[in-house]
Design an enzyme around this catalytic site. Sequence first.
Site, PDB file in Angstrom:
ATOM      1  N   SER A 164       0.832  -1.195   0.000  1.00 50.58           N
ATOM      2  CA  SER A 164       0.000   0.000   0.000  1.00 50.58           C
ATOM      3  C   SER A 164       0.878   1.261   0.000  1.00 50.58           C
ATOM      4  O   SER A 164       1.625   1.484  -0.946  1.00 50.58           O
ATOM      5  CB  SER A 164      -0.958  -0.050   1.199  1.00 50.58           C
ATOM      6  OG  SER A 164      -1.930   0.950   1.113  1.00 50.58           O
ATOM      7  N   HIS A 184      -7.547  -5.535   0.040  1.00 49.80           N
ATOM      8  CA  HIS A 184      -6.384  -4.667   0.257  1.00 49.80           C
ATOM      9  C   HIS A 184      -5.583  -5.053   1.501  1.00 49.80           C
ATOM     10  O   HIS A 184      -4.346  -5.016   1.482  1.00 49.80           O
ATOM     11  CB  HIS A 184      -6.849  -3.214   0.365  1.00 49.80           C
ATOM     12  CG  HIS A 184      -5.725  -2.218   0.361  1.00 49.80           C
ATOM     13  ND1 HIS A 184      -5.009  -1.906  -0.778  1.00 49.80           N
ATOM     14  CD2 HIS A 184      -5.179  -1.474   1.353  1.00 49.80           C
ATOM     15  CE1 HIS A 184      -4.085  -1.010  -0.490  1.00 49.80           C
ATOM     16  NE2 HIS A 184      -4.155  -0.731   0.801  1.00 49.80           N
TER      17      HIS A 184
END
Length: 433
Positions: free
Chosen positions: A193, A399
């Site tokens: 990320s 995610h």
Amino acid sequence: MGDPIRYNMKITVPLLLICFTVNVNSIGNVSFFFRAFQSLLNGQVNLDPDIGLNITQLLKNYNYTVEAHDVVTEDGYILTAHRVPHGRNGAGKEVPNRPVALLGHCLACSSIDWVWQGPNNSLALMLADAGYDVWLVNNRGNVHSMRHQTLSTSDAKFWDFSFHEKGYYDLPAIVDYILDFAQVDNITYVGHSQGTTASLVLTTSRPEYNDKFNLMVLFSPIVYLDHMSSPSVRFLAKYFILIKAASTVLNVHGIPYTPAINILAETICNEDSSLQEFCIFLIQLFAGFDYDQVDRSKLAVYLSNTPNGISIKDMEHFIQLVYSGEFRQFDFGSDLANLLHYKTAQPPSYHFKNLKAPLAVYYAKNDFLATVTDVERFLAQLSHDPLETYLIDYDFFNHLDFVTAKDSKSLLYDRVVRQIDQSNPSITANRLK
């Protein structure tokens, strides 16, 4: 007692208010209070023994050596880089000049993200047991990197940073420190990320650093966000002007790690809590829905250290990417302000023609933040082909699954370790000795 969810919420809201007023020095008593309170609601609470441990305590429990190294950036921040120098019980300790792997965490996260699942399921510990000298980033503003040579954390200027500064100052300082300490020519970097964003800021803005990476592994790269589908982030983006105005009035420029919030999360999100499913829903509303990969027995271990510190400017910079559809530096809000900072009316873009380091990119079909469309737009702009691009073969991978999925080893990590081994050929020779 009536509806148990409604009943618990009536109790939980006041507890949240307590979190923001509690004295941090009494945090042990607060922890006891929360857990005693929950035991009244749900009976005896059986907590995972890793809940509430910091990274040093957790790794020592699993027989890993852990070191904390102070790294000073060009602009005066004092960061803590954690090192796992070898595998369990000293495995690989005597091998000189072992390959180095550096792992960078996500927004509002810390080094513990890479180890909290314990041996065999945490990428950092898998790499340490495989013979790597493992280092873990802690960016400015998280609980381990709250120091500066001249600024106090109460100064607005301390919090005047976004992912740009993390890539332009934090990451190169840690890389240079490691190269000097370990006496190696290059390292492998793994980012998740915002950890990917920082590495791309570095290699595009300071291209001389490309040669210092033998491989950059990107998990869920955050580059373009115009197709980002997270309802939570969309809501935040829609009302961020109001949030920023309120933070300015209140003189709040950053949100540091607040232990009481994490203790509350441990309490209401552990496996014995009637609110755990609600916790999971809120988390997955942000990241993508994948209930099967949630390790319910370990969820509170993760939440006992996450979320971590974050600056308002960091959030604002990401939201700018949502609206601009571009990967570029911070927009100061007007042509004049940008001219003063950049000598251009628009913020400069990060140019991928400068990105030369070998890449391996991993992304997911159900990622609410780094969508397949946005990641593949990034891949199409690269000036060279990655060594590997892999769309994870599991439809619901989201995610956060890159560091939280209970089957991350079989779905992702085994494959990644093989790729990292190929970029560090000496590692196989060391294992045969």
